[in-house]
Write a protein that holds these residues in place. Structure first.
Motif, PDB file in Angstrom:
ATOM      1  N   ASN A 146      56.837 -27.546  -2.451  1.00  0.00           N
ATOM      2  CA  ASN A 146      57.051 -28.983  -2.545  1.00  0.00           C
ATOM      3  C   ASN A 146      57.368 -29.342  -3.989  1.00  0.00           C
TER       4      ASN A 146
ATOM      5  N   HIS B 295      54.806 -31.241  -6.230  1.00  0.00           N
ATOM      6  CA  HIS B 295      53.724 -30.398  -6.742  1.00  0.00           C
ATOM      7  C   HIS B 295      54.251 -29.414  -7.787  1.00  0.00           C
ATOM      8  N   ALA B 296      55.409 -28.816  -7.490  1.00  0.00           N
ATOM      9  CA  ALA B 296      55.928 -27.756  -8.359  1.00  0.00           C
ATOM     10  C   ALA B 296      56.225 -28.251  -9.776  1.00  0.00           C
TER      11      ALA B 296
ATOM     12  N   PHE C 259      54.635 -30.272 -11.554  1.00  0.00           N
ATOM     13  CA  PHE C 259      53.441 -30.359 -12.389  1.00  0.00           C
ATOM     14  C   PHE C 259      53.099 -29.010 -13.001  1.00  0.00           C
ATOM     15  N   LYS C 260      53.600 -27.934 -12.397  1.00  0.00           N
ATOM     16  CA  LYS C 260      53.379 -26.606 -12.972  1.00  0.00           C
ATOM     17  C   LYS C 260      54.047 -26.463 -14.336  1.00  0.00           C
TER      18      LYS C 260
END
Length: 326
Positions: free
Chosen positions: A230, A233-234, A236-237
Motif C-alpha cells: 500500500n 504505508h510504503a 512512510f518507510k
C-alpha cells in the motif's frame, strides 16, 4: 527562408523552436522554466482580470524568447507563424479551448485548432492546438507529442501503450492508430510534494546518478515495495529508512522515486500482451527502464533516443502546418 515557430508550453516548462518550414528541421531554440502554472500565478499576482491583458501578459513571456532568438541570429521574425500546444489552451493558459473526443485519430484530423490573427503588439499569427478528453481524464500536449512520434514507430502489436513520464505522466492506449483511452498519473507532482514539502523532505537528498550501485538498489526496492504493498504505508518507510540508517538520504531519494514510479507502472502488469513504448527524456528514461526490468516487463518495452522524443512536438507542428495548407 520560410520559417515557423513551434511552442510546447507545458505545466512546468516552456520550449520554443524556430524551424525551417519546408524541411521541418530545427534551426535554434529557447528553453524556460516559465511553464503555464508559473505564468498563471504571476498573472494572478497582477490582480488584473481583463482577458485582453491576460493574453498580452502570456504573449510577453513568449516575446522574450522570440527576441532572444532574433538577437542570436541577427534576424527579424516578424510575421513568422507560431504554433502552440500544451497547457496554453487550458483553463490556466491564456485561451481555453474545448477538447477533442475519443477515439482520437493520430493522423491528426480530429485536433481542435484555433487560428488567431496577430494580436496587437505581437507580430505573429497563432495556431493554438487543444487537447483530448475521455469521460474522466484530460491531456493537453501529449497527444501532439504522440502525433510527432507514431509515424516513425514500427510495431506489429495490435494494442500499444505509450508511456509519457513527467509532472503528470500519461499512459496512452492506441489501437489501429487511434487513441482509445488514457490515464494520468501525478507521479512527478507527488514526488515534488513529498520530497520537498512533506515530513519526508528531511529524509531525502537530491541525486541524479541512478546508475550508482547503491542508488539502483534502493530504487529497485522501492519499485518492488510499490508492486506488493500500500503506497500510503510504503512512503512512510522513507522516514524510517532514514531514522534506522537503512539508506542514506541520497539512496532514500531513489527509494521514494521507485515507490512512485512502481505504483504508476504496476497498472500495466495486467496488459501482458501489449507493446509498451517509453517516450521521455534522458534522466527519466533510465528510471523507467530500470523499473520495467524490476517488474519483469522489459521484453515488452521499446525505448527511443531522448533527443528524438524531445523533438516530437516540432515534428507534429510541422505536420499540422502542412495539413492546414500553411
Amino acid at each position: 527562408m520560410n520559417m515557423l515557430l513551434s511552442c510546447d508550453w507545458g505545466t512546468s516548462a516552456l520550449r520554443l523552436n524556430l524551424i525551417d518550414a519546408k524541411s521541418g528541421q530545427i534551426m535554434t531554440g529557447e528553453r524556460s522554466d516559465s511553464g503555464i502554472a508559473k505564468t498563471f500565478e504571476l498573472w494572478k499576482a497582477t490582480n488584473i482580470t481583463d482577458e485582453n491583458s491576460r493574453i498580452a501578459f502570456y504573449l510577453d513571456v513568449l516575446q522574450q524568447l522570440i527576441s532572444n532568438i532574433e538577437t542570436r541570429l541577427s534576424v527579424s521574425l516578424n510575421g513568422v507563424k507560431l504554433f502552440i500546444s500544451g497547457m496554453a489552451s487550458s483553463s490556466i493558459g491564456f485561451i481555453e479551448l474545448p477538447y477533442s473526443q475519443l477515439p482520437f485519430a493520430l493522423s491528426g484530423p480530429g485536433l481542435q485548432v484555433k487560428h488567431l490573427p496577430a494580436p496587437e503588439g505581437f507580430n505573429h499569427a497563432i495556431s493554438m492546438i487543444s487537447g483530448v478528453r475521455s469521460a474522466d481524464d484530460v491531456m493537453r500536449g501529449e497527444e501532439t507529442q504522440l502525433i510527432g512520434c507514431v509515424e516513425a514507430i514500427e510495431s506489429t502489436a495490435v494494442n500499444q501503450v505509450f508511456i509519457l513520464p513527467g509532472t503528470h505522466s500519461k499512459h496512452i492506449y492506441v489501437h489501429q492508430n487511434n487513441i482509445t483511452g488514457f490515464k494520468t498519473y501525478m507521479t512527478g507532482d507527488l514526488f515534488e510534494l513529498l520530497s520537498q514539502k512533506s515530513i519526508l523532505h528531511n529524509s531525502v537528498e537530491k541525486e541524479n546518478d541512478i546508475e550508482a550501485a547503491e542508488h539502483a538498489l534502493s530504487f529497485k526496492q522501492g519499485v518492488t515495495d510499490a508492486a506488493g504493498g500500500n503506497l500510503l504505508h510504503a512512503i512512510f518507510k522513507v522516514r524510517t529508512n532514514n531514522l534506522f540508517n537503512v539508506y542514506t538520504k541520497k539512496q532514500n531519494f531513489f527509494y521514494l522515486s521507485g515507490l512512485l514510479i512502481g505504483t504508476e507502472l504496476k497498472d500495466l502488469a495486467v496488459n501482458s500482451k501489449d507493446q509498451f513504448h517509453l517516450l521521455c527524456g534522458a534522466g527519466l528514461e533510465k528510471c523507467y527502464r530500470m523499473a520495467f526490468e524490476q517488474l519483469n516487463m522489459a521484453k515488452q518495452l521499446k525505448t527511443y533516443p531522448p533527443q528524438w522524443v524531445d523533438e516530437a512536438v516540432v515534428r507534429a507542428h510541422h505536420k499540422i502546418y502542412n495539413q492546414i495548407g500553411n
